[in-house]
Design a protein around this motif. Structure first.
Motif, PDB file in Angstrom:
ATOM      1  N   LEU A 157      10.640  -4.712 -17.074  1.00  0.00           N
ATOM      2  CA  LEU A 157       9.730  -5.189 -16.035  1.00  0.00           C
ATOM      3  C   LEU A 157       9.071  -4.038 -15.284  1.00  0.00           C
ATOM      4  CD1 LEU A 157      11.578  -8.183 -14.287  1.00  0.00           C
ATOM      5  CD2 LEU A 157       9.562  -8.275 -15.757  1.00  0.00           C
ATOM      6  N   PRO A 158       7.764  -4.164 -15.013  1.00  0.00           N
ATOM      7  CA  PRO A 158       7.082  -3.204 -14.147  1.00  0.00           C
ATOM      8  C   PRO A 158       7.027  -3.743 -12.713  1.00  0.00           C
ATOM      9  CG  PRO A 158       5.450  -4.517 -15.291  1.00  0.00           C
ATOM     10  CD  PRO A 158       6.808  -5.058 -15.698  1.00  0.00           C
ATOM     11  N   VAL A 159       7.294  -2.872 -11.756  1.00  0.00           N
ATOM     12  CA  VAL A 159       7.213  -3.234 -10.340  1.00  0.00           C
ATOM     13  C   VAL A 159       6.393  -2.171  -9.625  1.00  0.00           C
ATOM     14  CG1 VAL A 159       8.500  -3.611  -8.202  1.00  0.00           C
ATOM     15  CG2 VAL A 159       9.471  -4.373 -10.381  1.00  0.00           C
ATOM     16  N   ALA A 160       5.427  -2.603  -8.835  1.00  0.00           N
ATOM     17  CA  ALA A 160       4.612  -1.668  -8.059  1.00  0.00           C
ATOM     18  C   ALA A 160       4.889  -1.871  -6.579  1.00  0.00           C
ATOM     19  CB  ALA A 160       3.135  -1.868  -8.354  1.00  0.00           C
ATOM     20  N   ILE A 161       5.032  -0.784  -5.861  1.00  0.00           N
ATOM     21  CA  ILE A 161       5.255  -0.831  -4.413  1.00  0.00           C
ATOM     22  C   ILE A 161       4.091  -0.131  -3.721  1.00  0.00           C
ATOM     23  CG2 ILE A 161       6.737  -0.113  -2.506  1.00  0.00           C
ATOM     24  CD1 ILE A 161       9.103  -0.212  -4.404  1.00  0.00           C
ATOM     25  N   ALA A 162       3.385  -0.870  -2.879  1.00  0.00           N
ATOM     26  CA  ALA A 162       2.264  -0.317  -2.113  1.00  0.00           C
ATOM     27  C   ALA A 162       2.777   0.049  -0.731  1.00  0.00           C
ATOM     28  CB  ALA A 162       1.137  -1.340  -2.009  1.00  0.00           C
ATOM     29  N   THR A 163       2.747   1.322  -0.413  1.00  0.00           N
ATOM     30  CA  THR A 163       3.277   1.769   0.872  1.00  0.00           C
ATOM     31  C   THR A 163       2.148   2.141   1.827  1.00  0.00           C
ATOM     32  OG1 THR A 163       4.742   3.370   1.941  1.00  0.00           O
ATOM     33  CG2 THR A 163       3.554   4.127   0.012  1.00  0.00           C
ATOM     34  N   GLY A 164       2.247   1.626   3.047  1.00  0.00           N
ATOM     35  CA  GLY A 164       1.239   1.942   4.058  1.00  0.00           C
ATOM     36  C   GLY A 164      -0.087   1.238   3.862  1.00  0.00           C
ATOM     37  N   LEU A 165      -0.125   0.238   2.983  1.00  0.00           N
ATOM     38  CA  LEU A 165      -1.356  -0.501   2.721  1.00  0.00           C
ATOM     39  C   LEU A 165      -1.239  -1.940   3.198  1.00  0.00           C
ATOM     40  CD1 LEU A 165      -2.207   0.643  -0.936  1.00  0.00           C
ATOM     41  CD2 LEU A 165      -2.953   1.662   1.219  1.00  0.00           C
ATOM     42  N   THR A 166      -2.358  -2.530   3.532  1.00  0.00           N
ATOM     43  CA  THR A 166      -2.371  -3.940   3.885  1.00  0.00           C
ATOM     44  C   THR A 166      -2.277  -4.772   2.605  1.00  0.00           C
ATOM     45  OG1 THR A 166      -4.772  -4.152   3.721  1.00  0.00           O
ATOM     46  CG2 THR A 166      -3.860  -3.435   5.854  1.00  0.00           C
TER      47      THR A 166
END
Length: 206
Positions: free
Chosen positions: A121-130
């Protein structure tokens, strides 16, 4: 005779350099083709979670509207999880997300659709973004995997400081077997190699 002396001196220099290389630069904790993680002293100072460590046990909300927050462990694949962390709508972030979609999501999950929890599985984490910024970046990269929000950056700070985007390959227990604190063509190649090696190891143990 002089040529042989120069050659011996060169070999001695190489041997001394290798012997004084920090232990973290020689790590290869997973056998079977997982690339070594080699970092400079400066980059090592930016890292809090490295090879052999458990990925932080964080709970993050999904970017998808109406989704509920779930512990990171619930996002893991049965064999491998590839986590990409990005902090802005930049070219490298989009490249990483695009590669996660085509190298991981499509290559592995499309082989066995509708079979419950995927092996990889791929997981993306957006940090500091709305939410809008994160979803727009993912959409521009055609990324269809799990997208999580780390709005205040607290969870990402547990990984380290400085360079982005970062990418981590985790085993079935959520331990880091390989990572990089930037994204490039060599990063993509080593990510693919690490995932393939973990799958091979998993299948060999079953």
């Amino acid at each position: 005779m002089e040529h042989r002396a120069v050659k011996k001196y060169a070999l001695l220099v190489v041997a001394v350099c290798f012997a004084t290389t920090p232990a973290w630069a020689q790590q290869d904790t997973a056998a079977g083709g997982v690339p070594k993680v080699l970092l400079s002293d400066q980059h090592q100072e930016m890292v809090k979670i490295g090879v052999g460590d458990k990925f932080p046990e964080v709970t993050l909300p999904p970017a998808a509207a109406g989704g509920e927050s779930a512990p990171m462990v619930k996002q893991f694949g049965q064999q491998v999880t590839v986590v990409g962390v990005f902090s802005r709508d930049g070219a490298m972030a989009k490249t990483m997300l695009r590669d996660l979609q085509f190298d991981i999501n499509k290559q592995y999950n499309a082989l066995n659709p509708g079979a419950g929890m995927a092996n990889v599985l791929p997981v993306a984490i957006a940090t500091g973004l709305t939410q809008d910024q994160a979803t727009q970046t993912a959409s521009a990269a055609s990324f269809e995997g799990t997208l999580l929000l780390d709005g205040d950056g607290t969870a990402t700070a547990a990984l380290g400081t400085g360079r982005m985007p970062r990418i981590y390959v985790l085993d079935s227990k959520g331990s880091v077997v390989w990572f990089d604190i930037e994204y490039s063509s060599s990063t993509r190649r080593e990510m693919q190699q690490a995932v393939a090696a973990l799958i091979k190891q998993s299948e060999a143990s079953n």
